[in-house]
Design a protein around this motif. Structure first.
Motif, short mmCIF file in Angstrom:
data_model
loop_
_atom_site.label_atom_id
_atom_site.label_comp_id
_atom_site.label_asym_id
_atom_site.label_seq_id
_atom_site.Cartn_x
_atom_site.Cartn_y
_atom_site.Cartn_z
N GLY A 100 0.78 -1.18 0.05
CA GLY A 100 -0.08 0.05 -0.08
C GLY A 100 0.90 1.29 -0.04
N GLN A 101 2.02 1.10 0.32
CA GLN A 101 2.92 2.41 0.24
C GLN A 101 4.15 2.53 -0.69
OE1 GLN A 101 4.39 2.17 4.27
NE2 GLN A 101 2.81 3.14 5.09
N ALA A 102 4.08 1.34 -1.52
CA ALA A 102 5.02 1.34 -2.69
C ALA A 102 4.49 2.03 -4.06
CB ALA A 102 5.41 -0.02 -2.87
N LYS A 103 5.66 2.51 -4.77
CA LYS A 103 5.26 2.62 -6.22
C LYS A 103 4.30 1.62 -6.83
CE LYS A 103 8.20 6.81 -6.41
NZ LYS A 103 9.00 7.59 -7.19
N GLY A 104 3.64 1.94 -7.72
CA GLY A 104 2.83 1.07 -8.56
C GLY A 104 2.95 1.61 -10.09
N THR A 105 2.40 0.49 -10.95
CA THR A 105 2.43 0.75 -12.64
C THR A 105 1.46 1.61 -13.16
OG1 THR A 105 1.68 -1.34 -12.76
CG2 THR A 105 4.37 -1.16 -12.71
N LEU A 106 1.54 2.74 -12.91
CA LEU A 106 0.24 3.55 -13.30
C LEU A 106 0.37 3.86 -14.87
CD1 LEU A 106 -0.12 5.91 -10.53
CD2 LEU A 106 -1.61 4.19 -11.12
N MET A 107 1.43 4.13 -15.53
CA MET A 107 1.62 4.44 -16.84
C MET A 107 0.70 5.23 -17.35
SD MET A 107 4.49 2.74 -17.44
CE MET A 107 4.43 2.96 -19.27
N ILE A 108 0.62 6.27 -16.62
CA ILE A 108 -0.50 7.50 -17.03
C ILE A 108 0.11 8.30 -18.02
CG2 ILE A 108 -1.88 9.59 -16.32
CD1 ILE A 108 -2.09 8.15 -13.54
N THR A 109 -0.37 8.69 -19.22
CA THR A 109 0.06 9.32 -20.30
C THR A 109 -0.71 10.59 -20.72
OG1 THR A 109 1.28 7.48 -21.16
CG2 THR A 109 1.43 9.45 -22.55
N ASN A 110 -0.18 11.65 -21.03
CA ASN A 110 -0.95 12.81 -21.38
C ASN A 110 -0.21 13.01 -22.93
OD1 ASN A 110 -2.49 15.14 -21.81
ND2 ASN A 110 -1.98 16.32 -20.15
N ASN A 111 -1.24 12.41 -23.94
CA ASN A 111 -0.57 12.29 -25.01
C ASN A 111 -0.33 13.79 -25.66
OD1 ASN A 111 -0.42 9.81 -25.62
ND2 ASN A 111 -2.42 9.57 -25.56
N THR A 112 0.43 13.97 -26.53
CA THR A 112 0.88 15.52 -27.23
C THR A 112 -0.55 15.98 -28.06
OG1 THR A 112 1.71 14.50 -29.04
CG2 THR A 112 3.09 15.12 -27.36
N ILE A 113 -1.65 15.03 -28.41
CA ILE A 113 -2.68 15.42 -29.16
C ILE A 113 -3.58 16.28 -28.26
CG2 ILE A 113 -2.49 13.79 -30.91
CD1 ILE A 113 -4.78 12.29 -29.63
N ASN A 114 -3.56 16.05 -26.83
CA ASN A 114 -4.23 16.64 -26.17
C ASN A 114 -3.81 18.24 -25.87
OD1 ASN A 114 -5.86 14.41 -25.39
ND2 ASN A 114 -4.21 13.78 -23.74
N LYS A 115 -4.79 18.94 -25.65
CA LYS A 115 -4.65 20.65 -25.45
C LYS A 115 -4.38 21.12 -24.20
CE LYS A 115 -6.67 24.70 -27.06
NZ LYS A 115 -7.99 25.56 -27.71
N VAL A 138 0.85 18.01 -20.67
CA VAL A 138 0.82 17.71 -22.14
C VAL A 138 2.21 17.26 -22.60
CG1 VAL A 138 0.01 18.06 -24.60
CG2 VAL A 138 -0.98 19.09 -22.91
N GLY A 139 2.20 15.78 -23.10
CA GLY A 139 3.45 15.18 -23.76
C GLY A 139 4.09 14.81 -22.52
N GLN A 140 3.64 14.68 -21.57
CA GLN A 140 4.48 13.96 -20.38
C GLN A 140 3.81 12.55 -19.80
OE1 GLN A 140 5.04 16.72 -16.91
NE2 GLN A 140 6.75 17.57 -18.13
N LYS A 141 4.55 11.82 -18.84
CA LYS A 141 3.78 10.53 -18.37
C LYS A 141 4.25 10.40 -17.17
CE LYS A 141 7.28 7.51 -20.36
NZ LYS A 141 7.50 6.35 -21.45
#
Length: 186
Positions: A100-115, A138-141
């Motif tokens: 519950g306290q460790a980092k997990g594999t979220l892999m959230i991406t805000n694609n560059t096509i988003n404004k 935008v453009g980060q993950k």
């Protein structure tokens, strides 16, 4: 002789009827022609005539905007508003956390096509507990991150909300959601 006279009288009567029918048809045709040409003549005689090639234009104060153009403009504005609020979302739908306290594999991406930048919030479905909250430009993950709460071992059905946020005003421009399952291994 009576039969002969009757036959002659019938012939005369038939000729008279034929002649009367022809006269009636001619009168009817003449009347229709008169009405037809009379109406056409009346229409053409009411048109104004001018010898000048210039016309003095003055707009009527009661005129309003063309409703078809106004509707088309309104639809275009709404379509632009929808386009501005469109969000392309991307994340791991089955993130795993060692505990519950460790980092997990979220892999959230805000694609560059988003404004807009996105504020991502993840809530459990059963009791609507906020278990993650983080922003991504935008453009980060965000490959891995910690949860906002210490979840016990188990599997959690959740909803991830992606909120597009105008960075200047802080106004929420649109929201998209995805069902995910978080697994905490120990």
């Amino acid at each position: 002789m009576t039969a002969f006279n009757t036959h002659k009288e019938n012939e005369k009567r038939n000729k008279v009827l034929v002649i009367l029918s022809i006269i009636l048809w001619l009168l009817l045709a003449t009347t229709l022609i008169y009405l037809l040409f009379g109406l056409m003549g009346a229409k053409s005689s009411t048109l104004p005539t001018t010898n000048s090639s210039k016309i003095s234009f003055q707009a009527d104060a009661n005129a309003s905007e063309n409703t078809l153009k106004a509707k088309a403009d309104a639809i275009a504005a709404l379509n632009q508003k929808v386009k501005d609020g469109e969000i392309n979302i991307s994340m791991n739908t089955n993130p795993v956390f060692a505990n519950g306290q460790a980092k997990g594999t979220l892999m959230i991406t805000n694609n560059t096509i988003n404004k807009y930048p996105q504020m991502v919030e993840i809530y459990t479905k059963d009791n609507h507990t906020l278990v993650y909250s983080g922003g991504v430009e935008v453009g980060q993950k965000i490959e891995t991150s910690n949860l906002a709460v210490n979840l016990s071992k188990g599997t959690y059905d959740c909803i991830a909300y992606f909120n597009a946020v105008d960075p200047t005003t802080g106004t929420k421009m649109g929201t998209a959601a995805a069902n995910i399952t978080i697994t905490v291994q120990s």
